[in-house]
Design a protein around this motif. Sequence first.
Motif, short mmCIF file in Angstrom:
data_model
loop_
_atom_site.label_atom_id
_atom_site.label_comp_id
_atom_site.label_asym_id
_atom_site.label_seq_id
_atom_site.Cartn_x
_atom_site.Cartn_y
_atom_site.Cartn_z
N HIS A 199 52.83 40.90 52.09
CA HIS A 199 51.95 40.26 51.10
C HIS A 199 50.53 39.98 51.63
O HIS A 199 49.68 39.54 50.87
CB HIS A 199 52.58 38.98 50.53
CG HIS A 199 52.69 37.84 51.48
ND1 HIS A 199 53.67 37.76 52.46
CD2 HIS A 199 51.96 36.71 51.63
CE1 HIS A 199 53.53 36.63 53.14
NE2 HIS A 199 52.49 35.98 52.66
N HIS A 200 50.29 40.25 52.92
CA HIS A 200 48.92 40.11 53.43
C HIS A 200 48.32 41.46 53.82
O HIS A 200 47.29 41.51 54.49
CB HIS A 200 48.88 39.16 54.64
CG HIS A 200 49.08 37.72 54.25
ND1 HIS A 200 48.13 36.99 53.55
CD2 HIS A 200 50.14 36.88 54.44
CE1 HIS A 200 48.59 35.76 53.35
NE2 HIS A 200 49.81 35.67 53.88
N ASP A 205 49.18 35.58 45.21
CA ASP A 205 49.05 34.62 46.31
C ASP A 205 47.59 34.24 46.52
O ASP A 205 47.25 33.05 46.63
CB ASP A 205 49.62 35.28 47.58
CG ASP A 205 49.75 34.31 48.74
OD1 ASP A 205 49.99 33.12 48.48
OD2 ASP A 205 49.61 34.75 49.90
N HIS A 226 57.94 34.23 49.90
CA HIS A 226 56.95 35.07 50.58
C HIS A 226 56.42 34.43 51.86
O HIS A 226 56.05 35.13 52.79
CB HIS A 226 55.81 35.47 49.63
CG HIS A 226 54.87 34.37 49.28
ND1 HIS A 226 55.08 33.53 48.21
CD2 HIS A 226 53.71 33.96 49.83
CE1 HIS A 226 54.08 32.67 48.12
NE2 HIS A 226 53.23 32.90 49.10
N ASP A 227 56.40 33.09 51.93
CA ASP A 227 55.88 32.42 53.13
C ASP A 227 56.98 31.77 53.96
O ASP A 227 56.71 30.85 54.73
CB ASP A 227 54.84 31.37 52.73
CG ASP A 227 53.45 31.97 52.59
OD1 ASP A 227 53.20 33.05 53.18
OD2 ASP A 227 52.61 31.37 51.89
N HIS A 232 53.55 34.94 60.61
CA HIS A 232 54.52 34.40 59.64
C HIS A 232 55.09 35.52 58.77
O HIS A 232 56.20 35.41 58.25
CB HIS A 232 53.92 33.27 58.79
CG HIS A 232 53.06 33.71 57.65
ND1 HIS A 232 51.73 34.00 57.77
CD2 HIS A 232 53.35 33.91 56.33
CE1 HIS A 232 51.23 34.35 56.57
NE2 HIS A 232 52.20 34.30 55.69
FE LIG Z 1 51.51 34.23 53.48
#
Ligand SMILES: [Fe+2]
Length: 365
Positions: A274-275, A303, A219-220, A248
């Motif tokens: 995911h953000h 997360d 995810h990151d 990102h």
């Molecule tokens: Fe992230």
Amino acid sequence: MFLGYVSIKQLPMETVMKLLLVDDNPSNLFMLGKLAQSSGIADVQSFRDPLQALEEARQTRFDLIIVDYMMPGMDGLTLIREVRNLPDYIDVPIVMVTTVDQREICYAALEAGATDFLTKPVDMAEAKARLRNLAMLREMQNKLRDRADWLQTEVHKATHDRLSVEEEVILRLARAVERRDPSIASHLVRVARTARELAEELGQAESYCQDLYIASLMHDIGKLGLSDDLLYKTGPYTADERRQMQAHTLIGGEILEGSRSRVIRLAAEIAETHHEFWNGAGYPRGLKEAAIPLSGRIVSVADVFDALTSERPYKAAWTAEDAARYIADNAGLQFDPDVARAFSLRYFRILKIREQAGTPFGFAA
Ligand SMILES: [Fe+2]
Ligand SMILES: [Fe+2]
């Protein structure tokens, strides 16, 4: 049925054929049994009662069946229909024994699913050749079926092996991200495990839960594209730095986009979303509610919980209770309410994830 110009003597049968013989007349049963044995069919089971024969067909997988027409309790036509309805009997050769003048019955038998006929009085030479041919047909069917089963197993094995390599590559990429940003060491694995718990609680299919687990590890991954200055900065970000940091998500999407792999496509979706916030206040696109893919909504909760309960250069670790309260308080705002509910239901299992070692697939850390 034509099996080519090969003498039947040149084709010995390799497997033991099982023959089911049904005739209420004992002397017919005896004669047909002898005929079958002289045709090379070793395993013959004879029944005078068609109902008992049907029961036996349910228990045993016969390769060939010979049925008389006139029988008390159940006639041959009905027996053929019943047998054809059993699993595994769709293509088993069935021979009906009739008399020469029973033409209408022959047609009805074909309709019911008979493969061939023997006419009484039985011509022994002809009947023997027919039985041999049918037995060989059955043997070929069995070989084809075995080969199809074998092929299916091989395809399954090959697919499984490919998936394992896929998983390993993903894991090693995730590890590259961890090396770049040591503050998130073990974070990726915990997020992935938490995401799987949440997906299970939400009733998702096992295959999706496993894919989500693997895909969440990346995810990151977009952090690989950030500068060292930004990544290792401990103080608060300027507005410009914040924008760069938020990128990102898009960088991760770019790294992973366009894959033929289902898991990597899912990973791209997660990296990008995911953000995002349930109420549209998140980044990078400000997507809202169901416009955010489920994977992104799930990983968002996993997360944030893990980030809050972890110590970072710029903050102390929150207690798990405080972090859980934050998720509950922000259900319907930052988080999908269903995912937040799933989190509270799996809370104690998720707490255990923090106690476990952070190495997926048995790889050394
Ligand atoms: Fe992230
Ligand atoms: Fe993260």
